[in-house]
Design a protein around this motif. Structure first.
Motif, PDB file in Angstrom:
ATOM      1  N   MET A   1     -23.368 -21.946  -0.577  1.00 40.89           N
ATOM      2  CA  MET A   1     -23.938 -22.472  -1.625  1.00 40.89           C
ATOM      3  C   MET A   1     -23.649 -21.494  -2.927  1.00 40.89           C
ATOM      4  N   SER A   2     -23.042 -22.005  -3.967  1.00 44.29           N
ATOM      5  CA  SER A   2     -22.817 -21.343  -5.179  1.00 44.29           C
ATOM      6  C   SER A   2     -22.937 -21.976  -6.426  1.00 44.29           C
ATOM      7  N   TYR A   3     -23.609 -21.386  -7.358  1.00 45.01           N
ATOM      8  CA  TYR A   3     -23.853 -21.997  -8.811  1.00 45.01           C
ATOM      9  C   TYR A   3     -23.160 -21.279  -9.718  1.00 45.01           C
ATOM     10  N   GLU A   4     -23.108 -21.900 -11.136  1.00 47.30           N
ATOM     11  CA  GLU A   4     -22.464 -21.349 -11.963  1.00 47.30           C
ATOM     12  C   GLU A   4     -23.202 -20.030 -12.612  1.00 47.30           C
ATOM     13  N   LEU A   5     -22.508 -19.107 -13.129  1.00 49.64           N
ATOM     14  CA  LEU A   5     -23.183 -17.690 -13.529  1.00 49.64           C
ATOM     15  C   LEU A   5     -22.554 -17.585 -15.006  1.00 49.64           C
ATOM     16  N   PRO A   6     -23.350 -18.185 -15.819  1.00 45.44           N
ATOM     17  CA  PRO A   6     -22.869 -18.112 -17.324  1.00 45.44           C
ATOM     18  C   PRO A   6     -22.604 -16.477 -17.658  1.00 45.44           C
ATOM     19  N   ILE A   7     -21.662 -16.274 -18.565  1.00 45.20           N
ATOM     20  CA  ILE A   7     -21.355 -14.779 -18.804  1.00 45.20           C
ATOM     21  C   ILE A   7     -22.044 -14.754 -20.218  1.00 45.20           C
ATOM     22  N   GLY A   8     -22.722 -13.635 -20.376  1.00 45.88           N
ATOM     23  CA  GLY A   8     -23.519 -13.252 -21.669  1.00 45.88           C
ATOM     24  C   GLY A   8     -23.380 -11.489 -21.665  1.00 45.88           C
ATOM     25  N   ALA A   9     -24.028 -10.975 -22.639  1.00 45.69           N
ATOM     26  CA  ALA A   9     -23.846  -9.792 -23.227  1.00 45.69           C
ATOM     27  C   ALA A   9     -24.788  -8.907 -22.268  1.00 45.69           C
ATOM     28  N   ARG A  10     -26.037  -9.762 -21.784  1.00 36.43           N
ATOM     29  CA  ARG A  10     -27.059  -8.916 -20.942  1.00 36.43           C
ATOM     30  C   ARG A  10     -26.593  -8.196 -19.668  1.00 36.43           C
ATOM     31  N   LEU A  11     -25.720  -9.159 -19.008  1.00 37.93           N
ATOM     32  CA  LEU A  11     -24.919  -8.412 -17.840  1.00 37.93           C
ATOM     33  C   LEU A  11     -23.632  -7.940 -18.215  1.00 37.93           C
ATOM     34  N   ARG A  12     -23.559  -6.556 -18.291  1.00 37.34           N
ATOM     35  CA  ARG A  12     -22.451  -5.918 -18.936  1.00 37.34           C
ATOM     36  C   ARG A  12     -21.084  -5.870 -18.140  1.00 37.34           C
ATOM     37  N   LYS A  13     -20.026  -6.042 -18.894  1.00 34.51           N
ATOM     38  CA  LYS A  13     -18.674  -6.118 -18.090  1.00 34.51           C
ATOM     39  C   LYS A  13     -18.264  -4.866 -17.919  1.00 34.51           C
ATOM     40  N   SER A  14     -17.435  -4.878 -16.855  1.00 36.49           N
ATOM     41  CA  SER A  14     -16.760  -3.425 -16.281  1.00 36.49           C
ATOM     42  C   SER A  14     -15.567  -3.178 -17.114  1.00 36.49           C
ATOM     43  N   PRO A  15     -15.208  -2.018 -17.203  1.00 39.97           N
ATOM     44  CA  PRO A  15     -13.981  -1.638 -17.854  1.00 39.97           C
ATOM     45  C   PRO A  15     -12.579  -2.334 -17.172  1.00 39.97           C
ATOM     46  N   PHE A  16     -12.784  -2.771 -16.038  1.00 39.02           N
ATOM     47  CA  PHE A  16     -11.839  -3.367 -15.267  1.00 39.02           C
ATOM     48  C   PHE A  16     -11.958  -4.984 -15.497  1.00 39.02           C
ATOM     49  N   PHE A  17     -12.991  -5.378 -16.284  1.00 39.12           N
ATOM     50  CA  PHE A  17     -13.192  -6.954 -16.192  1.00 39.12           C
ATOM     51  C   PHE A  17     -11.810  -7.713 -16.658  1.00 39.12           C
ATOM     52  N   PRO A  18     -11.281  -7.630 -17.726  1.00 39.15           N
ATOM     53  CA  PRO A  18     -10.125  -8.240 -18.026  1.00 39.15           C
ATOM     54  C   PRO A  18      -9.054  -8.314 -16.890  1.00 39.15           C
ATOM     55  N   GLN A  19      -8.642  -7.395 -16.195  1.00 37.44           N
ATOM     56  CA  GLN A  19      -7.787  -7.138 -15.208  1.00 37.44           C
ATOM     57  C   GLN A  19      -8.440  -8.034 -13.866  1.00 37.44           C
ATOM     58  N   THR A  20      -9.673  -8.176 -13.845  1.00 34.51           N
ATOM     59  CA  THR A  20     -10.232  -8.864 -12.601  1.00 34.51           C
ATOM     60  C   THR A  20     -10.030 -10.323 -12.993  1.00 34.51           C
ATOM     61  N   VAL A  21     -10.345 -10.352 -14.297  1.00 34.47           N
ATOM     62  CA  VAL A  21      -9.965 -11.908 -14.658  1.00 34.47           C
ATOM     63  C   VAL A  21      -8.616 -12.352 -14.468  1.00 34.47           C
ATOM     64  N   ALA A  22      -7.772 -11.577 -14.866  1.00 35.01           N
ATOM     65  CA  ALA A  22      -6.245 -11.846 -14.922  1.00 35.01           C
ATOM     66  C   ALA A  22      -5.909 -11.852 -13.438  1.00 35.01           C
ATOM     67  N   GLU A  23      -6.527 -11.278 -12.444  1.00 37.60           N
ATOM     68  CA  GLU A  23      -6.002 -11.466 -11.028  1.00 37.60           C
ATOM     69  C   GLU A  23      -6.758 -12.598 -10.484  1.00 37.60           C
ATOM     70  N   GLY A  24      -7.377 -13.469 -11.174  1.00 32.41           N
ATOM     71  CA  GLY A  24      -8.120 -14.636 -10.647  1.00 32.41           C
ATOM     72  C   GLY A  24      -9.586 -14.387 -10.075  1.00 32.41           C
ATOM     73  N   VAL A  25     -10.379 -13.413 -10.442  1.00 31.89           N
ATOM     74  CA  VAL A  25     -11.387 -13.509  -9.728  1.00 31.89           C
ATOM     75  C   VAL A  25     -12.355 -14.847  -9.672  1.00 31.89           C
ATOM     76  N   LYS A  26     -12.784 -15.338  -8.562  1.00 26.96           N
ATOM     77  CA  LYS A  26     -13.529 -16.601  -8.601  1.00 26.96           C
ATOM     78  C   LYS A  26     -15.272 -16.452  -8.716  1.00 26.96           C
ATOM     79  N   GLY A  27     -15.712 -15.429  -8.350  1.00 23.23           N
ATOM     80  CA  GLY A  27     -17.086 -15.113  -8.327  1.00 23.23           C
ATOM     81  C   GLY A  27     -17.399 -13.818  -8.903  1.00 23.23           C
ATOM     82  N   PHE A  28     -18.569 -13.857  -9.495  1.00 16.20           N
ATOM     83  CA  PHE A  28     -19.476 -12.511  -9.775  1.00 16.20           C
ATOM     84  C   PHE A  28     -20.834 -12.536  -9.226  1.00 16.20           C
TER      85      PHE A  28
END
Lengths: 372, 372
Positions: A1-28
């Motif tokens: 079971m999985s749900y949407e995790l909306p992205i917002g500033a409270r849950l901070r992003k990693s310095p590698f976030f853009p790279q993980t997105v570019a690599e096709g990350v599907k879940g956080f």
């Protein structure tokens, strides 16, 4: 079971976030108030890459609580159940933190960077609050903060080749939990022999968050000849390897002995630490529960999304804290917290989403490193 | 942007989890190591239901840190910047917690249940660690734990009718932040006039997690005549109302005065609390930043997924901590943390994902309750 995790500033992003997105990350998931990648859409491939090859993980959620100042060594010794004086600079120690009742608060790796500079590299709880609270109560002269430090893990048998390609052959001989402060090109890092798998590897602690993309690309390029690919801390592998997941395996209020961390607690040393009295008593009385393995019978079960109750006859004797299908053993396995009055050869029954299943106790870990 | 959030045991489920799934929840975030519903697939409808009608929210992630024992009042007074002795039993107080440097650690509601029993109803950080650390350092005789208590909020102008249908008409006159220990049928609850919106309402603190489904259904049925529906803490409404989101609006290390909570800090009382000295100094010097509102020009922007940098000329003067499109004002609005040397009538520019936009400062809140 999985749900949407909306992205917002409270849950901070990693310095590698853009790279993980570019690599096709599907879940956080979230961990220490940050986003942590959990998969890239190929769970089986990611698992076998960790077992057979080399995988790179954004684990910047392993935040550091940095303790510095004149009383840094004193506070660190109050917090951790290891002899801080005897740890060499450049050496890490797995350090289960407990409160004055012996309850586990986190299971960080302690890194001794200097006599008056320590990092607690955290599992998922706000230990900066605990450290600041204790320091305040004792009136200690310390600074407790979160430095700009974000680990990138390379894990798997080929991680040694990748690390050697980046740092040089010397890195192959770094002992477990030892670390070095160094630089890759001009990117300041700490490289440690560590990581949350039993397949071997390193964690490269990036010390300049603005250089996340650069570090990611260096590691990716160095790993190319070895088939490196993106991955994440792997629930299946960690279960097979019997690794502790703080929170998952410890809620609510497990103590350090119940979850099997006695070898990381030094009750014999002169130094005092929070929980020493309670843990000495718990050791004498024997812990109330044990952390152990269960083989669960029957066809393949889904990965547990919850704690599953464990029974002997009609008596509830504990919970499976995690259960997965083991690709290496080709059977259902679980890590469980079981009432210590229960015989190891009891006829266990586990309530799963697929109905009640019979189960048998076994020791942890389920698997050694590699395919074997 | 949204991703999958896989479900596992580390992020705990609320007692209302099965009900939120049955209602068709589409997204979760994590908060205090638990899953919190964030929307049910109809963001606009959910917004207007809160403004015009009544919405029910699973906010069991607002965990309680319970402080009991002989030194409970003493520890609570050390932690909170309000005069604990003067709070009546049955009265709550918004209580920004700070460390000894005045840095905000959480902004809970303090509930005084008895002279020796207090709850801190938390925003998203592990204050049980802070409280246990301070208590340990001072050697206080207290028990600090997390009771089986899970709030369910009903919010919106019609929440008064719903609450009256459940509890009786007396509940309409409960003052803001006052609460009563009572029962619905035989379900033990605390009902408080509170909630994280400016549209009015109540939080019903369920005191028996096994009764989550029963309580959900009672509220849903009582709300039927008033058009109740499921919702969640609403980012758009809270921005319009200027409500503080701990973490989102406070990272990193904002102090209590920078984020505008001075009215909830009693520096004049005799009692001491952590941070009193630092906050007294900060008040005298004036805070370095101010929490304020910005109107951002131009066409509709997406809800901010990150902090957006704010400039005056070429100088970076702060960040938007949250930015949304206001359906009531029909313009882009933001809450910002701005360097206090910046003139309020400066020509602000905000770097958004849709490019650089001009912005003008305004006071918070943007909107009063209701459509007006």
């Amino acid at each position: 079971m999985s749900y949407e995790l909306p992205i917002g500033a409270r849950l901070r992003k990693s310095p590698f976030f853009p790279q993980t997105v570019a690599e096709g990350v599907k879940g956080f998931t979230s961990y220490n108030h940050m986003l942590m990648p959990v998969h890239y859409g190929d769970p089986e491939g990611e698992y076998w890459r960790l077992i057979d090859g080399v995988s790179m993980w954004d684990v910047s959620v392993e935040r550091q609580v940095q303790i510095t100042g004149p009383d840094a060594a004193r506070l660190t010794q109050i917090l951790v159940p290891r002899d801080v004086e005897k740890i060499r600079i450049g050496q890490g120690r797995y350090a289960p933190l407990s409160d004055n009742q012996g309850r586990l608060l986190n299971d960080p790796v302690l890194l001794k960077l200097d006599r008056d500079r320590y990092w607690l590299s955290l599992a998922d709880s706000d230990i900066w609050l605990w450290a600041r609270g204790v320091a305040y109560g004792f009136g200690l002269d310390v600074v407790i903060d979160e430095p700009d430090v974000s680990p990138l893990a390379i894990q798997g048998p080929k991680s040694f080749d990748v690390a050697a390609a980046i740092f040089g052959d010397w890195v192959r001989t770094v002992p477990f939990f030892a670390f070095h402060e160094t630089a890759i090109d001009d990117i300041p890092v700490v490289v440690a022999r560590s990581g949350w798998s039993h397949q071997g590897g390193f964690e490269i602690y990036l010390k300049d968050g603005s250089r996340g993309g650069d570090l990611w690309n260096i590691v990716k390029e160095a790993g190319q000849p070895f088939g490196i690919g993106p991955g994440a801390p792997n629930t299946v592998e960690r279960t097979e390897s019997g690794l502790l997941s703080f929170g998952t395996d410890t809620y609510p209020d497990a103590n350090v002995f119940e979850v099997g961390l006695e070898q990381f607690v030094n009750l014999e040393m002169d130094a005092d630490f929070v929980g020493k009295t309670a843990l000495t008593r718990i050791r004498a009385e024997g812990p109330r529960r044990r952390r152990t393995g269960l083989f669960i019978d029957g066809p393949r079960l889904p990965t547990a999304e919850d704690h599953w109750p464990v029974f002997v006859g009609n008596r509830r004797v504990g919970i499976c804290t995690i259960a997965v299908w083991s690709p290496r053993l080709k059977r259902n396995i679980a890590i469980a917290l079981i009432d210590n009055t229960t015989a190891p050869d009891a006829a266990f029954r586990v309530t799963t989403p697929a109905g009640v299943r019979e189960a048998a106790e076994t020791s942890l870990p389920f698997c050694k490193p590699g395919r074997s």
